[in-house]
Scaffold this active site. Structure first.
Site, PDB file in Angstrom:
ATOM      1  CE  LYS A   1      -4.578   0.722   0.610  1.00 44.29           C
ATOM      2  NZ  LYS A   1      -5.753  -0.081   0.322  1.00 44.29           N
TER       3      LYS A   1
ATOM      4  N   GLY B   1     -25.574   1.932   4.793  1.00 44.37           N
ATOM      5  CA  GLY B   1     -24.794   2.648   3.780  1.00 44.37           C
ATOM      6  C   GLY B   1     -25.136   2.162   2.391  1.00 44.37           C
ATOM      7  CB  VAL B   2     -27.716   2.646   0.043  1.00 48.75           C
ATOM      8  CG1 VAL B   2     -28.339   1.427   0.681  1.00 48.75           C
ATOM      9  CG2 VAL B   2     -28.363   3.921   0.585  1.00 48.75           C
ATOM     10  N   GLY B   3     -24.122   3.559  -0.582  1.00 44.42           N
ATOM     11  CA  GLY B   3     -23.256   4.250  -1.542  1.00 44.42           C
ATOM     12  C   GLY B   3     -22.965   3.315  -2.706  1.00 44.42           C
TER      13      GLY B   3
ATOM     14  CB  VAL C   1     -20.332  -1.552  -1.860  1.00 41.33           C
ATOM     15  CG1 VAL C   1     -20.547  -3.051  -1.673  1.00 41.33           C
ATOM     16  CG2 VAL C   1     -18.910  -1.278  -2.322  1.00 41.33           C
TER      17      VAL C   1
ATOM     18  CE1 TYR D   1     -29.131   2.371  -7.077  1.00 40.34           C
ATOM     19  CE2 TYR D   1     -27.659   0.926  -8.317  1.00 40.34           C
ATOM     20  CZ  TYR D   1     -28.814   1.690  -8.249  1.00 40.34           C
ATOM     21  OH  TYR D   1     -29.647   1.769  -9.334  1.00 40.34           O
TER      22      TYR D   1
HETATM   23  P1  NAD Z   1     -19.352   5.083  -0.508  1.00 36.12           P
HETATM   24  O1  NAD Z   1     -18.677   6.256   0.098  1.00 36.12           O
HETATM   25  O2  NAD Z   1     -19.768   5.139  -1.929  1.00 36.12           O
HETATM   26  O3  NAD Z   1     -20.641   4.689   0.356  1.00 36.12           O
HETATM   27  C1  NAD Z   1     -20.682   4.728   1.739  1.00 36.12           C
HETATM   28  C2  NAD Z   1     -22.087   5.143   2.124  1.00 36.12           C
HETATM   29  O4  NAD Z   1     -22.195   5.084   3.539  1.00 36.12           O
HETATM   30  C3  NAD Z   1     -22.443   6.573   1.711  1.00 36.12           C
HETATM   31  O5  NAD Z   1     -23.705   6.589   1.056  1.00 36.12           O
HETATM   32  C4  NAD Z   1     -22.474   7.314   3.035  1.00 36.12           C
HETATM   33  O6  NAD Z   1     -23.381   8.407   3.036  1.00 36.12           O
HETATM   34  C5  NAD Z   1     -22.917   6.220   3.969  1.00 36.12           C
HETATM   35  N1  NAD Z   1     -22.647   6.486   5.384  1.00 36.12           N
HETATM   36  C6  NAD Z   1     -21.617   7.155   5.950  1.00 36.12           C
HETATM   37  N2  NAD Z   1     -21.767   7.205   7.282  1.00 36.12           N
HETATM   38  C7  NAD Z   1     -22.903   6.530   7.565  1.00 36.12           C
HETATM   39  C8  NAD Z   1     -23.588   6.215   8.769  1.00 36.12           C
HETATM   40  N3  NAD Z   1     -23.143   6.629   9.955  1.00 36.12           N
HETATM   41  N4  NAD Z   1     -24.733   5.490   8.697  1.00 36.12           N
HETATM   42  C9  NAD Z   1     -25.200   5.071   7.512  1.00 36.12           C
HETATM   43  N5  NAD Z   1     -24.607   5.356   6.343  1.00 36.12           N
HETATM   44  C10 NAD Z   1     -23.473   6.064   6.371  1.00 36.12           C
HETATM   45  O7  NAD Z   1     -18.359   3.858  -0.251  1.00 36.12           O
HETATM   46  P2  NAD Z   1     -18.386   2.435  -0.965  1.00 36.12           P
HETATM   47  O8  NAD Z   1     -17.425   2.445  -2.097  1.00 36.12           O
HETATM   48  O9  NAD Z   1     -19.784   2.003  -1.193  1.00 36.12           O
HETATM   49  O10 NAD Z   1     -17.753   1.533   0.170  1.00 36.12           O
HETATM   50  C11 NAD Z   1     -18.471   1.176   1.327  1.00 36.12           C
HETATM   51  C12 NAD Z   1     -17.547   0.482   2.313  1.00 36.12           C
HETATM   52  O11 NAD Z   1     -17.003  -0.697   1.711  1.00 36.12           O
HETATM   53  C13 NAD Z   1     -16.335   1.320   2.725  1.00 36.12           C
HETATM   54  O12 NAD Z   1     -16.031   1.015   4.060  1.00 36.12           O
HETATM   55  C14 NAD Z   1     -15.228   0.829   1.814  1.00 36.12           C
HETATM   56  O13 NAD Z   1     -13.944   1.001   2.388  1.00 36.12           O
HETATM   57  C15 NAD Z   1     -15.575  -0.632   1.689  1.00 36.12           C
HETATM   58  N6  NAD Z   1     -15.109  -1.266   0.459  1.00 36.12           N
HETATM   59  C16 NAD Z   1     -15.495  -0.784  -0.743  1.00 36.12           C
HETATM   60  C17 NAD Z   1     -15.065  -1.389  -1.909  1.00 36.12           C
HETATM   61  C18 NAD Z   1     -15.503  -0.900  -3.256  1.00 36.12           C
HETATM   62  O14 NAD Z   1     -15.365  -1.621  -4.245  1.00 36.12           O
HETATM   63  N7  NAD Z   1     -16.058   0.302  -3.379  1.00 36.12           N
HETATM   64  C19 NAD Z   1     -14.208  -2.520  -1.844  1.00 36.12           C
HETATM   65  C20 NAD Z   1     -13.846  -3.013  -0.586  1.00 36.12           C
HETATM   66  C21 NAD Z   1     -14.285  -2.377   0.561  1.00 36.12           C
END
Ligand code: NAD
Length: 364
Positions: free
Chosen positions: A80, A180-182, A184, A186
């Protein structure tokens, strides 16, 4: 602590400090273990309090990548990097090109990608100067957005946990609470609703909540503070780490925890505490490895079918971890570490056989 002690105490091989006075680049590349192959892991851009905090973060994250790749069955080591700076104000093409030249200088021992604070665009600048970068856009032959693959892996982990617990991996009629519906979350909601599952969601972002409610049927929204209290079959943390802690544990009404968030357990002991309550924990770095598997596919020439097939394999990996946990009477998180360490040890033994010339393969 002395610098070498910091590196040696957790088995890291190398830490590289990169400085370019022209662009102002200050970066640290941490390589933990390359037994399985080149160290792959993203580059984080962050305003660290001091250089020690930056090094510590790079080392911690690099070690995590060793375990994640090993458990995923990838022939990749753990690495990393961090760039010290403000990702909103300090970015430009020359900074990332300069960084790319340092990566090239490592001759393939480390392969980078985007992470918190860096983007696909940044990696395309890095790519102008090095062969050792993945996570670029589809238009340039890359793998694009990893989130749908991460969600697929989480869903496979959920199914494996259901099968282990109930004898059936059918999601129909099951309730999944998604925190969390960001990106992943979603896609996880999409997969669960398609499979006939019921979904309860919480998010602090009103736009993300609206999108998921508009796009899928039967999504119930709850306040973020009450997501731990939802009566459900599966709790899927997809936002924050450390959500399984002393405060939340007694509130959980699920029988499975499986989500994409990293470092879900606040402390290791919370893994045992979940098991004692009869909650099956599908370890975070195992079920969220779909994005890594997808991006790693770029090294072979990206192919969606191959990536999808590999991510589907998270089902079997998760099951194997549950089996180790049962056989050895240990928490599932510990079983995941054991699986990773055993794979590294087994490959190290195979590699002990001398071969006169290097094998003609890109990754060894
Ligand atoms: P993202 O930022 O797109 O989505 C995160 C969501 O969580 C957002 O909608 C945010 O508003 C919401 N959130 C933040 N605080 C919150 C709370 N207190 N209560 C409820 N919702 C809350 O991130 P992502 O890319 O969807 O990733 C989500 C998690 O998965 C992260 O921890 C990330 O490190 C992990 N992850 C993601 C990937 C990937 O492919 N994107 C891969 C491995 C791990």
């Amino acid at each position: 602590m002395e610098l070498f002690d910091m590196i040696a105490s957790r088995g890291h091989e190398q830490a590289v400090f990169c400085h370019d006075p022209v662009t102002g680049l200050r970066a640290i590349v941490a390589i933990h273990d390359t037994t399985l192959g080149p160290a792959l892991g993203g580059t984080r851009m962050w305003t660290y309090d001091d250089d020690g905090a930056a090094l510590e973060d790079a080392l911690r994250l690099a070690r995590g990548m060793t375990y994640k790749s090993a458990a995923a069955g990838l022939n990749l080591g753990g690495g990393k990097a961090v760039i010290i700076g403000n990702s909103k104000t300090d970015k430009d093409e020359m900074l990332f090109r300069s960084y790319g030249r340092f990566i090239q200088g490592l001759a393939g021992r480390y392969i980078t990608a985007e992470d918190v604070g860096t983007s696909v665009q940044d990696m395309e600048w890095v790519r102008m100067e090095t062969d050792f970068v993945v996570g670029i856009s589809r238009s340039l032959g890359g793998s694009g957005d990893p989130s749908p693959f991460t969600a697929l892996g989480v869903c496979q982990g959920i199914r494996a946990a259901l099968k282990w617990q109930t004898g059936s991996d059918d999601l129909a009629g099951k309730t999944v609470s998604v925190q969390g519906v960001g990106h992943v979350g979603y896609h996880l909601v999409k997969q669960v609703t398609r499979a006939g599952g019921r979904v309860v969601v919480a998010d602090i972002d009103a736009d993300n909540l609206r999108r998921v409610s508009n796009d899928f049927d039967g999504v119930e929204v709850v306040d973020p503070s009450t997501i731990y209290d939802v009566d459900c079959d599966i709790y899927a943390p997809c936002a924050l780490g450390a959500v399984i802690n002393d405060d939340t544990l007694p509130r959980l009404k699920c029988s499975i925890v499986a989500g994409s968030a990293n470092n879900v357990l606040a402390e290791d002991r919370h893994g045992s505490a979940l098991a004692e309550r009869g909650v099956l924990y599908a370890p975070d770095y195992v079920v969220n490895a779909g994005g890594l598997m997808n991006v790693a596919n770029e090294l072979e020439g990206y192919n969606t079918d191959r990536a999808t097939q590999q991510v589907q394999g998270i089902y079997d990996i998760t099951t194997e971890i549950f089996q180790i946990a049962r056989d050895e009477g240990i928490p599932t998180a510990q079983a995941a570490d054991a699986l990773a360490e055993r794979r590294i040890a087994a490959v190290a033994r195979v590699k002990a056989t001398h071969v006169p010339t290097p094998l003609n393969r890109r990754r060894r």
